[in-house]
Scaffold this active site. Structure first.
Site, PDB file in Angstrom:
ATOM      1  CG  ASP A   1     -81.878 -22.708  64.131  1.00 46.27           C
ATOM      2  OD1 ASP A   1     -80.797 -23.300  63.964  1.00 46.27           O
ATOM      3  OD2 ASP A   1     -82.206 -21.729  63.450  1.00 46.27           O
TER       4      ASP A   1
ATOM      5  CG  HIS B   1     -78.978 -27.646  63.342  1.00 45.87           C
ATOM      6  ND1 HIS B   1     -78.869 -28.651  62.402  1.00 45.87           N
ATOM      7  CD2 HIS B   1     -79.969 -26.829  62.903  1.00 45.87           C
ATOM      8  CE1 HIS B   1     -79.763 -28.443  61.438  1.00 45.87           C
ATOM      9  NE2 HIS B   1     -80.449 -27.350  61.720  1.00 45.87           N
TER      10      HIS B   1
ATOM     11  CG  HIS C   1     -84.713 -17.615  61.513  1.00 47.36           C
ATOM     12  ND1 HIS C   1     -85.219 -18.478  62.461  1.00 47.36           N
ATOM     13  CD2 HIS C   1     -83.464 -18.074  61.222  1.00 47.36           C
ATOM     14  CE1 HIS C   1     -84.316 -19.421  62.726  1.00 47.36           C
ATOM     15  NE2 HIS C   1     -83.239 -19.205  61.988  1.00 47.36           N
TER      16      HIS C   1
ATOM     17  CG  HIS D   1     -78.557 -18.175  62.218  1.00 45.69           C
ATOM     18  ND1 HIS D   1     -78.349 -19.176  63.134  1.00 45.69           N
ATOM     19  CD2 HIS D   1     -79.628 -18.557  61.488  1.00 45.69           C
ATOM     20  CE1 HIS D   1     -79.256 -20.130  62.957  1.00 45.69           C
ATOM     21  NE2 HIS D   1     -80.056 -19.785  61.975  1.00 45.69           N
TER      22      HIS D   1
ATOM     23  CE1 TYR E   1     -78.077 -24.244  53.051  1.00 45.77           C
ATOM     24  CE2 TYR E   1     -76.891 -23.525  51.103  1.00 45.77           C
ATOM     25  CZ  TYR E   1     -78.085 -23.780  51.757  1.00 45.77           C
ATOM     26  OH  TYR E   1     -79.258 -23.569  51.115  1.00 45.77           O
TER      27      TYR E   1
END
Lengths: 334, 334
Positions: free
Chosen positions: A16, A19, A196, A198, A287
């Site tokens: 991850d 990115h 998971h 963010h 997104y």
């Protein structure tokens, strides 16, 4: 494997976090990071392009170094930790998964959009046949109502997934939503449930604790928050919090703190923080790839790009539907 | 005042954030930040030295610009927002509080260590007499058992405090602890309850949501996390999260996001993140001022400074007891 742990952590900085550094990891960096994580006894370390195996393309961003070289470097370095890979059917292939397996990867997470679990069937089957530990990974999970999320997770379980993760890709979920959703998954599935997070809304840690309270036993962290957007649940902080709570992760706290400060922090192009862009993503639940399109559309039609993104979130627009962004902006301007 | 809001937010970047920039705020910076916060309709903006009025000393760090000039600049700039000050009895005096009042400050928070509320009696009395809105602020609140915390809050209420804040100065509390403590305060007090978080364990936002769930109606935020240690609850992110939850703060979301990105981010010496030092503070639950002493003591006696800090946390050592640090290190080495 890891049966003595209450929660099994997978470190995603080398996937991850790819990115966050424009897919520029080198073999030396991977060896250093894996070495430090291994010393801290992190159970799993995921190594892949940010968009999974095969993600190195013009569309998703070219990797500086072939991911198979990075996987090989990770496998060669790790003595304790197991190496994991991510696979998005449609981006990565079974062929690439086999290469990762041959290089020594132990675990694969097969990832789909939260409503498209059916595209994972073949890849999960094949991964199991290769002897990989095989988990499902449902992305942008905030976009589906709970019943849909549960249905899709059960599909992955039926294909052979040995655990299913709920992935809050945009960092858009609130703690009570996480608790409710993980509870529903725990009730419906016979396999383990993972989470998971963010940090776009500052809730990666708070949401992770709620997931664990609801029964999640597989948790993702990124050391020094080296992940996409505002980063993930910060691994060394998670290790400290869980140690305070008496929840066993097996991770050596001082070693993971040292790894973050001495090995990983110097790799970050800039420290992870919650910026206007990442906050907008979490608030709108879309997104990050929509951001640039929304800015352009906003300029063209004189609409605040944030209004466009919020509207796209409401309409649950997904990757591949970028054409809709101009339409939405035009309609809003009228 | 602000009766139509569910939660009244005080912005502390120009006070708690003073620590993060070594007390270097200028009048121009204060005018720019207050102007942007005012435009976003933030109810209260606290402006003082990081350690409160009178904190500009060799011991606590000298301010670049006299805090009264900064308070005056803030009052002159704000059209909507009210200006608040912080006062720690023993550091600041009633004389200084009167000056702040004469310059136009509307609110004072009188702050003491969680077990020393009795030293606030005179200052709370005097503040009320001056016509200031007067709140109590119990620091390092994780160090006291709940009964003690409640007793001390009731003392502040009895002196005339119109609200009492629980302050998690080291960012050491976990969400369930916050919920339990705020619930107890709500049950015991007739005045409003507030909460001030730090992000050392990544839980500023998660803990703040738990405080609100338990009934806290006064919440501190620092825009772009510009606060001591790992920063506070990030104001613009909090505004977004509470808007998602339908909790009214009165803050204009886009304006506060713009203020963070365009006005405040450029002021930070480096972006706020959870470093090894700030994580250690949160994990051990001690003052950040102990860090340097512990490092020196650790070198002298060949003990990991983290072990020293954790031991100091267990012994609930407070500011002013720095002499104990060498003793603790020596005992650990033996």
């Amino acid at each position: 494997m890891f049966d003595d742990l209450d929660v099994v952590i997978t470190e995603v900085a080398l996937r991850d976090g790819s990115h966050a550094v424009s897919h520029s990891f080198t073999e030396e960096q991977v060896r250093n990071v894996v070495g430090a994580l291994d010393k801290a006894r992190v159970p799993y370390i995921e190594v892949s392009h940010g968009d999974g195996l095969g993600g190195s393309t013009l569309q998703y961003g070219l990797s500086k170094v072939d991911e198979f070289k990075l996987i090989q470097a990770a496998v060669e370095t790790a003595e304790f930790s197991k190496i994991a890979v991510l696979l998005l059917p449609g981006i990565g292939t079974v062929h690439e998964l086999r290469r990762a397996r041959e290089l020594g990867a132990s675990l694969v997470r097969v990832a789909t959009h939260v409503t498209e679990a059916d595209v994972s069937a073949q890849h999960i089957h094949e991964a199991r046949k290769m002897g990989l530990t095989t988990f499902g990974f449902l992305m942008m999970s905030h976009m589906a109502p709970i019943e849909k999320l549960v249905e899709q997770a059960k599909l992955m379980e039926s294909y052979g997934a040995e655990a299913v993760y709920m992935t809050d890709s945009a960092g858009a979920l609130l703690p009570d939503q996480v608790y409710e959703r993980i509870t529903a998954l725990k009730e419906a599935l016979n396999v383990e449930v993972g989470f998971h997070a963010h940090n776009n809304l500052g809730l990666a840690m708070g949401n992770t604790l709620e997931a664990i309270r609801a029964g999640a036993t597989r948790i993702d962290g990124s050391i020094r928050s080296l992940g996409a957007g505002a980063g993930n649940t910060q691994t060394e902080v998670l290790a400290a919090v869980l140690e305070k709570k008496g929840i066993r992760t097996g991770i050596d706290l001082y070693n993971i703190m040292d790894a973050a400060e001495d090995v990983v922090a110097p790799l970050l192009k800039s420290p992870q923080e919650i910026t206007k862009d990442s906050l907008t993503m979490g608030y709108a639940g879309v997104y990050s790839s929509f951001q640039l399109h929304a800015k352009r559309a906003g300029e063209k039609y004189d609409v605040d790009p944030r209004d466009i993104l919020i509207e796209l979130g409401k309409q649950k627009v997904v990757g591949g539907q970028e054409d809709m962004i101009l339409d939405v902006a035009k309609r809003m301007a009228e």
